[in-house]
Design a protein around this motif. Structure first.
Motif, short mmCIF file in Angstrom:
data_model
loop_
_atom_site.label_atom_id
_atom_site.label_comp_id
_atom_site.label_asym_id
_atom_site.label_seq_id
_atom_site.Cartn_x
_atom_site.Cartn_y
_atom_site.Cartn_z
N GLU A 1 0.84 -1.20 0.00
CA GLU A 1 0.00 0.00 0.00
C GLU A 1 0.87 1.24 0.00
OE1 GLU A 1 -2.30 0.13 3.61
OE2 GLU A 1 -0.59 -0.46 4.85
N ILE B 1 -5.10 1.92 3.13
CA ILE B 1 -5.92 1.19 2.18
C ILE B 1 -5.81 -0.33 2.35
CG2 ILE B 1 -4.18 1.28 0.36
CD1 ILE B 1 -8.04 1.36 -0.01
N GLU B 2 -4.63 -0.85 2.66
CA GLU B 2 -4.52 -2.30 2.80
C GLU B 2 -5.31 -2.78 4.01
OE1 GLU B 2 -3.21 -6.31 3.57
OE2 GLU B 2 -2.98 -4.59 4.93
N LEU C 1 -3.73 0.32 -3.60
CA LEU C 1 -3.59 -1.05 -3.10
C LEU C 1 -2.73 -1.82 -4.09
CD1 LEU C 1 -4.59 -3.17 -0.97
CD2 LEU C 1 -6.41 -3.70 -2.60
#
Length: 330
Positions: free
Chosen positions: A61, A109-110, A76
Motif C-alpha cells: 500500500e 488502504i490495505e 492497493l
C-alpha cells in the motif's frame, strides 16, 4: 529510483533500480509514503512470495501523487510499495481521504480493504444484524439484531481498525490483546470488552459474554479449535493470517452443531476486478467514517525508507498500536 530490495540472506537493503514501466491499465504513482504490514515480514523471510507478475519489492500500500494528473491518491498493491515510484492498476487507486495527512494515509488502504472485504463481504457483518436470510425464523431463534465481533490482536494494524469499524457499524466488539495496558487501549478504540490473552481464559470469557457471530483471526492453526467453540449459532470464523502456524485441530461436531462456517481469505492474490470492487466499497464505507471521526488510523511510528529494517523490527517486537509508516519523500 530508490527502492528497498530483499537480499538472498533475507535482509532489506536500499538500492537504486530502474523505474517500473506501466502495463495496459496501469498508472504511475510517485510515492510519498508506504505502509508496513506483516505480509512484508513474511515475504522478506521467504515465506510469502508475491503473486506471479507482481513486483518483487515488498510493500502492499502507498500514498502519493498520480504522475499523469498530480492528484493525491492511495493505492492497493500486490507488491512494489517500498519504492519512489509504483506502477499500479488504475482500478486499485482511490483519491486520498482529506481527513488524513498524506503520509499517514499510506497505512490506510490495505488494512481498510482487508477489514471491509472480510467483515462485510465474507462475514456479512452489517448494522442491525443479518437481513438476507430467506428462511422463516425458527422457533426460539433470536430476532435479528446487532452482531458481536471478536478480533484477535486488537491493537495491531488490522485489529485496531476492525474494532473501530465494527463499532461504527453498530456491532458489539470484543478483542484479545497482549497486555493490561493494551486492554485499556482497545477499550479506548471502541471495544466493548477486551482481555489480556496471557492472563485470561479467553474461551470462557467469550462464552460468558455470549459468544461471537463473527471472529476475525490472524493467528491461524493454534486457535482454530477454540475459535469454533466461541462461535454462536450460524457464526462465521474468518482466518486471514497464520502467525501461529498453518495447521490446527478442527472440531467438526462443534462446527456442524452451530451450523457455522470457517472462511479463509487473502487479499493480495485476488484479481484486479475483485480488488476494484473491494476498494470502491472501502471508499464508500470508510471515507465518511474518517471524515466524521468515528474511525481513525493510529500510527505507531514513521521512519525514513532507509530504515525499513527498523520498521520491520517494530512489528516483530509487537506491542505497537496501529500502523508503521515508511516516508519515501519529504
Amino acid at each position: 529510483m530508490r527502492a528497498i530490495t530483499i537480499t538472498e540472506d533475507h535482509r532489506l537493503q536500499l538500492s537504486d533500480i530502474p523505474e517500473p514501466v506501466p502495463a495496459d491499465g496501469e498508472i504511475l504513482v510517485d510515492v510519498v509514503a508506504t505502509g508496513v504490514n506483516r505480509a512484508d515480514l513474511a515475504q522478506t523471510a521467504g515465506h510469502y512470495p508475491p503473486p506471479p507478475g507482481a513486483s518483487e519489492i515488498p510493500g502492499l500500500e502507498v500514498s502519493g501523487r498520480r504522475r499523469d494528473t498530480g492528484e493525491e491518491v492511495v493505492a492497493l498493491l500486490a507488491g512494489g510499495g517500498y519504492a519512489e515510484v509504483v506502477a499500479v492498476p488504475e482500478a486499485q487507486v482511490l483519491p486520498a481521504p482529506s481527513a488524513l495527512d498524506l503520509h499517514d494515509a499510506a497505512g490506510l488502504i490495505e488494512v481498510a480493504a482487508t477489514v471491509v472485504s472480510n467483515l462485510v463481504i465474507e462475514a456479512d457483518l452489517r448494522p442491525g444484524g443479518r437481513t438476507d436470510n430467506p428462511w422463516p425464523r425458527l422457533q426460539g431463534e433470536p430476532a435479528p439484531g446487532p452482531q458481536t465481533l471478536l478480533v484477535h490482536g486488537g491493537t495491531g494494524g488490522i485489529g485496531s481498525f476492525a474494532i473501530q469499524f465494527a463499532h461504527a457499524l453498530g456491532a458489539r466488539a470484543l478483542t484479545t490483546v497482549g497486555s493490561d495496558d493494551a486492554v485499556r487501549t482497545a477499550q479506548e478504540l471502541g471495544a466493548d470488552l477486551a482481555w489480556n490473552r496471557h492472563t485470561t481464559d479467553v474461551p470462557a470469557a467469550v462464552g460468558e459474554a455470549g459468544g461471537a457471530d463473527v471472529i476475525l483471526d490472524v493467528v491461524g492453526g493454534p486457535t482454530l479449535r477454540d475459535n469454533v467453540g466461541m462461535l454462536r449459532e450460524h457464526g462465521r470464523l474468518v482466518v486471514i493470517g497464520t502467525i501461529g502456524g498453518p495447521r490446527g485441530e478442527l472440531d467438526l461436531g462443534a462446527l456442524m452443531g452451530r451450523r457455522a462456517r470457517v472462511i479463509g481469505t487473502t487479499l493480495r492474490s485476488r484479481p484486479v476486478a475483485e480488488k476494484h470492487l473491494i476498494v470502491q466499497l472501502t471508499r464508500e464505507l470508510v471515507w465518511p467514517m474518517l471524515e466524521d471521526g468515528s474511525v481513525r488510523l493510529p500510527v505507531q511510528a514513521r521512519l525514513p525508507l532507509a530504515d525499513a529494517e527498523k520498521a520491520h523490527q517494530i512489528l516483530k517486537d509487537g506491542g505497537h498500536l496501529g500502523k508503521v509508516i515508511l516516508d519515501v519523500r519529504d
